[in-house]
Design a protein around this motif. Structure first.
Motif, mmCIF file in Angstrom:
data_model
loop_
_atom_site.group_PDB
_atom_site.id
_atom_site.type_symbol
_atom_site.label_atom_id
_atom_site.label_comp_id
_atom_site.label_asym_id
_atom_site.label_seq_id
_atom_site.Cartn_x
_atom_site.Cartn_y
_atom_site.Cartn_z
ATOM 1 N N ASP A 1 37.796 39.526 39.606
ATOM 2 C CA ASP A 1 36.682 39.359 40.548
ATOM 3 C C ASP A 1 37.076 38.261 41.528
ATOM 4 O OD1 ASP A 1 34.398 39.067 41.957
ATOM 5 O OD2 ASP A 1 33.062 39.020 40.218
ATOM 6 N N LEU A 2 37.359 38.688 42.776
ATOM 7 C CA LEU A 2 37.868 37.743 43.789
ATOM 8 C C LEU A 2 36.751 36.992 44.514
ATOM 9 C CD1 LEU A 2 40.561 40.083 45.417
ATOM 10 C CD2 LEU A 2 41.042 38.104 43.988
ATOM 11 N N TYR A 3 35.530 37.389 44.273
ATOM 12 C CA TYR A 3 34.365 36.808 44.964
ATOM 13 C C TYR A 3 34.417 37.050 46.468
ATOM 14 C CZ TYR A 3 32.750 34.736 40.661
ATOM 15 O OH TYR A 3 32.282 34.573 39.380
ATOM 16 N N LEU A 4 34.598 38.298 46.812
ATOM 17 C CA LEU A 4 34.544 38.672 48.230
ATOM 18 C C LEU A 4 33.183 39.307 48.518
ATOM 19 C CD1 LEU A 4 38.143 40.118 48.722
ATOM 20 C CD2 LEU A 4 37.176 38.221 49.970
ATOM 21 N N GLY A 5 32.114 38.587 48.204
ATOM 22 C CA GLY A 5 30.746 39.021 48.498
ATOM 23 C C GLY A 5 30.400 40.374 47.895
ATOM 24 N N GLU A 6 29.597 41.133 48.651
ATOM 25 C CA GLU A 6 29.106 42.442 48.204
ATOM 26 C C GLU A 6 30.247 43.400 47.852
ATOM 27 O OE1 GLU A 6 26.031 44.033 47.526
ATOM 28 O OE2 GLU A 6 25.676 41.883 47.420
ATOM 29 N N TRP A 7 31.341 43.280 48.619
ATOM 30 C CA TRP A 7 32.497 44.162 48.435
ATOM 31 C C TRP A 7 33.004 44.066 46.995
ATOM 32 C CZ3 TRP A 7 37.947 43.812 47.842
ATOM 33 C CH2 TRP A 7 38.672 44.928 48.269
ATOM 34 N N SER A 8 33.138 42.825 46.513
ATOM 35 C CA SER A 8 33.619 42.626 45.135
ATOM 36 C C SER A 8 32.584 43.112 44.120
ATOM 37 C CB SER A 8 33.885 41.137 44.869
ATOM 38 O OG SER A 8 35.068 40.739 45.489
ATOM 39 N N LYS A 9 31.304 42.829 44.416
ATOM 40 C CA LYS A 9 30.244 43.229 43.468
ATOM 41 C C LYS A 9 30.228 44.745 43.280
ATOM 42 C CE LYS A 9 26.987 39.547 44.312
ATOM 43 N NZ LYS A 9 25.848 39.204 45.143
ATOM 44 N N ILE A 10 30.315 45.472 44.405
ATOM 45 C CA ILE A 10 30.263 46.944 44.318
ATOM 46 C C ILE A 10 31.499 47.473 43.579
ATOM 47 C CG2 ILE A 10 30.178 49.113 45.647
ATOM 48 C CD1 ILE A 10 28.693 47.485 47.836
ATOM 49 N N HIS A 11 32.667 46.941 43.929
ATOM 50 C CA HIS A 11 33.893 47.383 43.249
ATOM 51 C C HIS A 11 33.813 47.146 41.742
ATOM 52 C CE1 HIS A 11 36.527 48.883 46.238
ATOM 53 N NE2 HIS A 11 36.616 47.774 46.948
ATOM 54 N N ARG A 12 33.265 45.993 41.381
ATOM 55 C CA ARG A 12 33.186 45.653 39.953
ATOM 56 C C ARG A 12 32.282 46.648 39.221
ATOM 57 N NH1 ARG A 12 30.761 40.338 39.602
ATOM 58 N NH2 ARG A 12 28.854 41.439 39.122
ATOM 59 N N LYS A 13 31.106 46.880 39.807
ATOM 60 C CA LYS A 13 30.163 47.822 39.180
ATOM 61 C C LYS A 13 30.784 49.210 39.082
ATOM 62 C CE LYS A 13 25.688 45.890 40.184
ATOM 63 N NZ LYS A 13 24.766 45.766 41.286
ATOM 64 N N ASN A 14 31.455 49.639 40.158
ATOM 65 C CA ASN A 14 32.088 50.969 40.146
ATOM 66 C C ASN A 14 33.110 51.087 39.028
ATOM 67 O OD1 ASN A 14 30.629 51.729 42.356
ATOM 68 N ND2 ASN A 14 32.283 51.457 43.830
ATOM 69 N N MET A 15 33.930 50.060 38.874
ATOM 70 C CA MET A 15 34.984 50.127 37.856
ATOM 71 C C MET A 15 34.418 50.043 36.442
ATOM 72 S SD MET A 15 37.883 50.837 39.106
ATOM 73 C CE MET A 15 36.929 51.934 40.146
ATOM 74 N N GLU A 16 33.345 49.263 36.278
ATOM 75 C CA GLU A 16 32.707 49.199 34.957
ATOM 76 C C GLU A 16 32.203 50.596 34.571
ATOM 77 O OE1 GLU A 16 31.223 44.542 35.005
ATOM 78 O OE2 GLU A 16 29.839 46.126 35.643
ATOM 79 N N SER A 17 31.520 51.259 35.521
ATOM 80 C CA SER A 17 30.987 52.599 35.191
ATOM 81 C C SER A 17 32.107 53.622 35.028
ATOM 82 C CB SER A 17 30.024 53.158 36.245
ATOM 83 O OG SER A 17 29.551 52.199 37.075
ATOM 84 N N PHE A 18 33.140 53.506 35.870
ATOM 85 C CA PHE A 18 34.248 54.466 35.785
ATOM 86 C C PHE A 18 34.907 54.389 34.397
ATOM 87 C CE2 PHE A 18 38.666 55.722 36.274
ATOM 88 C CZ PHE A 18 38.585 56.869 37.045
ATOM 89 N N CYS A 19 35.196 53.172 33.973
ATOM 90 C CA CYS A 19 35.880 53.003 32.682
ATOM 91 C C CYS A 19 34.973 53.440 31.527
ATOM 92 C CB CYS A 19 36.334 51.555 32.513
ATOM 93 S SG CYS A 19 37.731 51.176 33.589
#
Ligand code: SF4
Ligand SMILES: [Zn+2]
Length: 276
Positions: free
Chosen positions: A53-71
């Protein structure tokens, strides 16, 4: 040839890993790393995902959520590393300080920081190999960028496997998409309907890589393949010419070309600022 077959061939040709190996895929949340994770899982490899989590605002938050659900959906173990816990700061702060103090620009600082963290966590998680989603276009950009900057040796890791022999302290990094054009990976991810973001990193604006990417659009995939294939041919000669021996970083103990590795140099600058 379809993308999955090409991945299989590259894994086999470069003996990247086997079904016995514990494979960690570095996830950015984009189409490349998501697709390679999906393909390796489909091919029955022992895979898990690792995301920073690089803390690049919303961009990082969305990517994180997407990857959690994908996995979760594909029953893949998922590991998340928090950059602020690791280094004490988000990537934007680190990049702006290094730009001001050392004139280090673009993605260099982020790339060095990520590589160091990925290697640390790959060792921690006892992975045999670390897979990244780098594709043909990425590699072409790296080779040409370094060439144009007059430092071809910076492209020494542009190879399907980083380094010809294993270096103690480094988990072997491999790139099964090395010969696959970015456009084909995008097509694959869209066909599979992956729930991911296709936007580019908001921090990458105005970098030399972005410029290179834009003029490389005028080069065909066939020519890009020729660039990387010819590069692979000359790599052994380049490596012979340059002393590429590793020392041990005096701070973190990772393999390093200098007394202190480039990541620790960055962390020193950040710590000095914090202590002022
Ligand atoms: S594009 Fe650059 S800044 Fe953004 S995540 Fe990648 S290396 Fe970091
Ligand atoms: Zn170090």
């Amino acid at each position: 040839m379809n993308i999955e077959r090409r991945v299989k061939e590259t894994i086999k040709k470069y003996r990247m890993f086997s079904k016995k190996d514990k494979i960690l895929v570095a996830l950015s949340g984009g189409k490349d790393s998501t697709s390679i994770l999906f393909i390796l899982k489909k091919l029955n490899y022992d895979v898990s995902g690792l995301m920073i989590d690089l803390y690049l605002g919303e961009w990082s938050k969305i990517h994180r959520k997407n990857m959690e659900s994908f996995c979760k959906e594909f029953k893949i173990p998922f590991h998340l590393v928090d950059l602020r816990k690791e280094i004490g700061q988000g990537i934007c702060f680190i990049k702006s300080v290094l730009k001001r103090e050392k004139n280090l620009t673009g993605c260099t600082v982020c790339g060095i920081t990520k590589r160091w963290i990925l290697n640390k966590w790959a060792k921690k998680l006892k992975a045999d190999v670390l897979v990244t989603g780098h594709n043909l276009d990425d590699e072409c950009q790296t080779i040409l960028m370094n060439f144009l900057k007059g430092n071809i040796y910076l492209g020494i890791n542009s190879h399907p496997i980083t380094g010809e022999k294993k270096v103690e302290g480094f988990v072997q990094r491999v790139k099964p998409f090395f010969f696959v054009p970015e456009s084909e990976i995008k097509k694959y991810a869209l066909e599979k309907n992956f729930k991911i973001l296709y936007d580019r990193c908001p921090c990458a604006i105005g970098t030399y890589r972005v410029e290179t990417r834009s003029w490389l659009k005028n080069i065909s995939d066939k020519e890009k393949k020729l660039i990387v294939k010819n590069w692979i041919k000359i790599l052994p000669k380049l490596k012979k010419k340059k002393n590429l021996e590793f020392k041990k970083c005096k701070i973190c103990g990772d393999p390093s070309r200098g007394e202190i590795c480039r990541a620790c140099e960055i962390f020193n600058v950040i710590n000095n600022i914090k202590n002022k």
